[in-house]
Design an enzyme around this catalytic site. Sequence first.
Site, PDB file in Angstrom:
ATOM      1  N   LYS A  70      31.604  30.372  23.765  1.00  0.00           N
ATOM      2  CA  LYS A  70      32.077  28.989  23.732  1.00  0.00           C
ATOM      3  C   LYS A  70      33.114  28.848  24.843  1.00  0.00           C
ATOM      4  O   LYS A  70      34.188  29.439  24.771  1.00  0.00           O
ATOM      5  CB  LYS A  70      32.689  28.645  22.378  1.00  0.00           C
ATOM      6  N   PHE A 141      23.748  25.063  29.314  1.00  0.00           N
ATOM      7  CA  PHE A 141      23.222  25.771  28.147  1.00  0.00           C
ATOM      8  C   PHE A 141      22.012  25.101  27.510  1.00  0.00           C
ATOM      9  O   PHE A 141      21.419  25.653  26.586  1.00  0.00           O
ATOM     10  CB  PHE A 141      24.312  25.995  27.089  1.00  0.00           C
ATOM     11  N   ARG A 208      26.183  15.514  15.314  1.00  0.00           N
ATOM     12  CA  ARG A 208      26.687  16.748  14.719  1.00  0.00           C
ATOM     13  C   ARG A 208      25.578  17.419  13.933  1.00  0.00           C
ATOM     14  O   ARG A 208      24.941  16.804  13.082  1.00  0.00           O
ATOM     15  CB  ARG A 208      27.858  16.401  13.796  1.00  0.00           C
ATOM     16  N   LYS A 214      29.899  26.585  15.630  1.00  0.00           N
ATOM     17  CA  LYS A 214      31.024  27.167  16.350  1.00  0.00           C
ATOM     18  C   LYS A 214      31.621  28.301  15.525  1.00  0.00           C
ATOM     19  O   LYS A 214      31.809  28.157  14.310  1.00  0.00           O
ATOM     20  CB  LYS A 214      32.100  26.114  16.615  1.00  0.00           C
TER      21      LYS A 214
END
Length: 280
Positions: A70, A141, A208, A214
């Site tokens: 990340k 990504f 979302r 994460k």
Amino acid sequence: MKQVWKRMFPGTLALLAPVLIWAKEQTTVRKSGSASNPTNTVSQRSQPALMLARHWEAEIDIRGWWASEKFDGIRAFWNGTELLTRRGNPTVAPEWFTALLPEWPLDGELWVGRKQFAKTLSIVRDTVPGAEWSQVRFLVFDAPQAAGGFEQRQTFLQQWQPPEHVRLVTHERVANETDLQTLLIRVEQNGGEGLVLRRPGSLYSPGRSGDWLKVKSYEEGDAEVIGHLPGKGKHSGRLGSLQVRLADGREFKLGTGFSNAERETPPPLGSTVPFRYSGF
């Protein structure tokens, strides 16, 4: 414009340095598709229709998921003609930076290096693009409009030869939770922010999603500045700490990591302060 403060500093609580969030601007997202043009569509809207990650919870089985670092940069979306921020604002990237980008969308991060968020922000938000853009990398990504699940979109990306300042993010299979923790420790020991997990076969779904997770050793939150507490000793006569309040009513102090300039002109009362923490 709304003032937000964003910066990471050592300690269990982290106040994030000042940034100005630009006013939302109307943008258009390209809709074409194939192997040279992917097939899925992204609808027109003022902000890019980006896929966003949820937080990983220990009860979620992540065996076989894909993990990548990340990056602590600025989310960026190339719509085929413009490089936009997450909020849909066009960046002022130099012409050479976008000249060799494809005609189909890319999702990624503008990034200078680990623990260099403030520097990245300073370069990207400058209204006149300067030579410092040579330090910025576009870490890609995903290809949102490419057909198929996650693996198919990665295969699509691998067929493209990006310019030197664009890098395709590497993803590793996670065998189990122990493997995940090993990867997380490795990334954080190297100064990284954490990991992002992606479910095998998952489609690119704006909003979302539980298909992206994460993973970090700390959490993030927002608090309202409700007080400026005076400093003592070497900080006498200027800010010592901030008194802040969470949405649930809890109050606490943020008192470390400020620069001298920030202590002279702290965030105003009523402003929102993002912070990071490992526990209250």
